[in-house]
Design an enzyme around this catalytic site. Structure first.
Site, PDB file in Angstrom:
ATOM      1  N   HIS B 115       0.784  -1.220  -0.102  1.00 51.46           N
ATOM      2  CA  HIS B 115       0.079  -0.106   0.137  1.00 51.46           C
ATOM      3  C   HIS B 115       0.897   1.351  -0.205  1.00 51.46           C
ATOM      4  CE1 HIS B 115      -2.747   2.818   1.889  1.00 51.46           C
ATOM      5  NE2 HIS B 115      -3.687   2.317   1.427  1.00 51.46           N
ATOM      6  N   ASP B 192       3.300  -4.274   8.001  1.00 50.71           N
ATOM      7  CA  ASP B 192       2.134  -3.729   8.027  1.00 50.71           C
ATOM      8  C   ASP B 192       0.773  -4.654   8.023  1.00 50.71           C
ATOM      9  OD1 ASP B 192      -0.361  -2.112   7.205  1.00 50.71           O
ATOM     10  OD2 ASP B 192       0.424  -1.529   5.362  1.00 50.71           O
ATOM     11  N   GLN B 195      -4.198  -4.857   7.462  1.00 53.57           N
ATOM     12  CA  GLN B 195      -5.555  -5.717   6.889  1.00 53.57           C
ATOM     13  C   GLN B 195      -5.559  -7.070   7.600  1.00 53.57           C
ATOM     14  OE1 GLN B 195      -7.585  -4.795   4.692  1.00 53.57           O
ATOM     15  NE2 GLN B 195      -6.687  -2.913   3.849  1.00 53.57           N
ATOM     16  N   LYS B 218      -9.720  -0.262  10.902  1.00 56.90           N
ATOM     17  CA  LYS B 218      -9.998  -1.455   9.997  1.00 56.90           C
ATOM     18  C   LYS B 218     -10.102  -2.779  10.976  1.00 56.90           C
ATOM     19  CE  LYS B 218      -6.962   0.322   6.288  1.00 56.90           C
ATOM     20  NZ  LYS B 218      -7.686   0.459   5.204  1.00 56.90           N
ATOM     21  N   CYS B 356      -4.779   2.755  -3.457  1.00 53.17           N
ATOM     22  CA  CYS B 356      -3.517   2.941  -2.912  1.00 53.17           C
ATOM     23  C   CYS B 356      -2.404   2.160  -3.167  1.00 53.17           C
ATOM     24  CB  CYS B 356      -3.750   3.555  -1.481  1.00 53.17           C
ATOM     25  SG  CYS B 356      -4.546   4.984  -1.175  1.00 53.17           S
TER      26      CYS B 356
END
Lengths: 137, 398
Positions: B115, B192, B195, B218, B356
């Site tokens: 991303h 990261d 998600q 999220k 993104c």
């Protein structure tokens, strides 16, 4: 609710999406690149006229039905009206889409009348036109 | 077990088919209540007040830090810094930890599927530091080419930055293996987890994590709050990029001594309501054993992928054997925005665009895709409605 969304798509918009005017990849340097960084829509405009007087314009790229139909009409009307005429029309069309006026100076652009009621799609209708205005200003 | 009844948005909009949870999840009732309760009946600033409202809020903020630490298996609540989200957390690591250490000749490795949040900070930092940015390529099925990662790493590599789950492909990266490969060469890794935080159990100690970031919104928490985990071995080396109140040991006109991590990364008044919302979101995840939903979500995802693959004109991206709760696809001859708009007319929320992740889409020679993403409130009926609507969409644009 469904019809509220679908009234965006005037039959002529859908037609131009499938059969755009002068939609062709060209080897020349583009005279304009219209890009929407939020959605990835991107069209390039090419001037293939021998005198570089915008008499034979083409475009190529990716975009939704609205941005493709709108850019298709931009190319067609640009050829007809030349630089001065298209500049005036682009200014007026932006005002029409943003509801600053109800007058649309070109009948062919009336197919975008309902787009004015879809705030998230205004940029689609103006993608190429706004880029042209930026360049001309 | 479907948890839809815990999300008041579906009381307000009973027909809503929400398939955009990778962009942001809906909020459960207890999270909304935690935020309104704070503003209605217990609001004050934290840390400096002597009165009960303030000391209670301060204690609650400490409790929330501990909840985050427990969620990701960190050793101590002091390993957790609150941030405004994953993007903020990555920038804090980039500019607070790595910038002072980078010189010409170093390199940083990212992957093709990052991303922009886990690409742009490293790209910018590399340009500013005359450092090389290296990009791990993907295999034909969309998975990371780990052999290429090994080839790219050398004694000058300062960091590997990798997403746990691709926000476009839904591919789950083998972070344990990536950590192991990097650590064999003493290279730290930033993960990261934006998600994956709501779908995968993460244990910072077992996975030997160096840096980990995620956003609250999220994982059922409000926007504007996130967290950063920093392994204790890196905590002392932060040189804060942003400075201000609430982060100092002492200050004079010409010199300041900063507090230790995590306070050194938390200048200014924190997003207190956001932290409490995050704490409530973790309570929700605990109370309803959210990670036990993994199998159900995986089945829904696979069902969706295989149903979409039955359409001649639909091309599904990614690896069908390794994807989680995110399915991106194209329909030949219909732009993703038009797909999303048609579905919106049927109360079905999906997302269209480059998500993104423009370099990833460029590498796949695609300008935009339609993306469906699932969460705990989705059920099989949502998939059926989506498939029916897609059929109608194809007919409409025919």
């Amino acid at each position: 609710m469904e019809s509220d969304y679908l009234d965006l798509y005037h039959p002529r918009i859908l037609e131009l999406d499938k059969h755009p005017y002068h939609f062709k990849k060209c080897v020349e340097e583009p005279i304009l690149i219209a890009n929407n960084p939020f959605c990835g829509d991107r069209f390039k405009l090419f001037d293939k006229s021998p005198n570089k007087d915008y008499a034979a314009l083409f475009f190529y790229g990716h975009g939704c039905a609205v941005s493709k139909a709108s850019t298709s009409l931009l190319v067609e009307l640009f050829e007809q009206k030349g630089l001065t005429g298209i500049r005036e029309l682009a200014d007026q069309f932006a005002k029409f889409i943003y509801k600053e006026t109800d007058h649309c100076a070109e009948d062919k652009l009336l197919i975008f009348e309902n787009v004015r009621n879809h705030p998230s799609r205004l940029d689609c209708a103006l993608l190429g036109w706004n880029e042209l205005l930026k360049k001309l200003h | 077990m479907n948890l839809k009844s815990h999300f008041p948005i579906f009381d307000t909009h009973p027909e809503l088919v929400y398939l955009d949870s990778a962009a942001t999840t809906q909020k459960p009732r207890n999270v909304i209540k935690a935020i309104t309760d704070f503003y209605e009946s217990s609001y004050s600033n934290v840390s400096r007040g002597m009165y009960k409202l303030s000391t209670d809020a301060t204690q609650k903020l400490r409790d929330c830090r501990q909840k985050v630490a427990t969620l990701i298996g960190a050793e101590s609540s002091q390993d957790i810094a609150f941030t405004y989200g994953a993007t903020d957390a990555i920038n804090k690591v980039a500019y607070g930890y790595f910038k002072p250490k980078l010189t010409a000749g170093h390199n940083i490795i990212v992957t093709t599927m990052e991303h922009h949040a886990n690409l742009l900070p490293w790209q910018k930092l590399c340009k500013e530091s005359d450092t090389e940015l290296r990009v791990v390529r993907l295999l034909a099925n969309g998975n990371l080419d780990l052999e290429h990662l090994v080839e790219l790493m050398n004694e000058h590599t300062m960091l590997v930055a990798v997403t746990h789950i691709s926000n476009v492909l839904g591919i789950v990266n083998p972070i344990e293996q990536i950590n192991k490969l990097a650590h064999e060469k003493d290279i730290p890794v930033i993960i990261d987890a934006a998600q994956s935080i709501s779908t995968h159990t993460l244990n910072a100690i077992d996975l030997d994590i160096d840096f980990l970031v995620f956003s609250g919104h999220k994982m059922f928490a409000p926007t504007g709050i996130g967290a950063l985990y920093v392994n204790p071995k890196y905590q002392a080396a932060f040189d804060p990029h942003f400075v201000g109140g609430g982060m100092i040991e002492s200050a004079s006109f010409f010199e300041t001594v900063y507090q230790d991590y995590p306070q050194v990364l938390e200048p200014g008044t924190p997003n207190i309501a956001g932290v409490f919302g995050l704490g409530a979101a973790i309570d929700f995840m605990d109370d309803h054993s959210i990670y036990s939903q993994y199998d159900r979500l995986e089945l829904l995802t696979q069902d969706l992928r295989s149903s979409l693959s039955n359409y001649d004109r639909i091309q599904v991206l990614g690896d069908s054997t390794n994807s989680m709760n995110i399915v991106s696809f194209e329909i030949e001859g219909i732009h993703p925005h038009d797909i999303a708009y048609f579905l919106a007319g049927k109360n079905i929320c999906i997302r269209a665009g480059h998500h993104c992740a423009e370099p990833l889409l460029n590498s796949l020679e695609i300008s935009a895709v339609a993306r469906v993403s699932l969460s705990v409130y989705n059920e099989h009926r949502d998939i059926e409605l989506l498939l029916e609507a897609l059929k109608a969409c194809i007919n409409y644009f025919e």
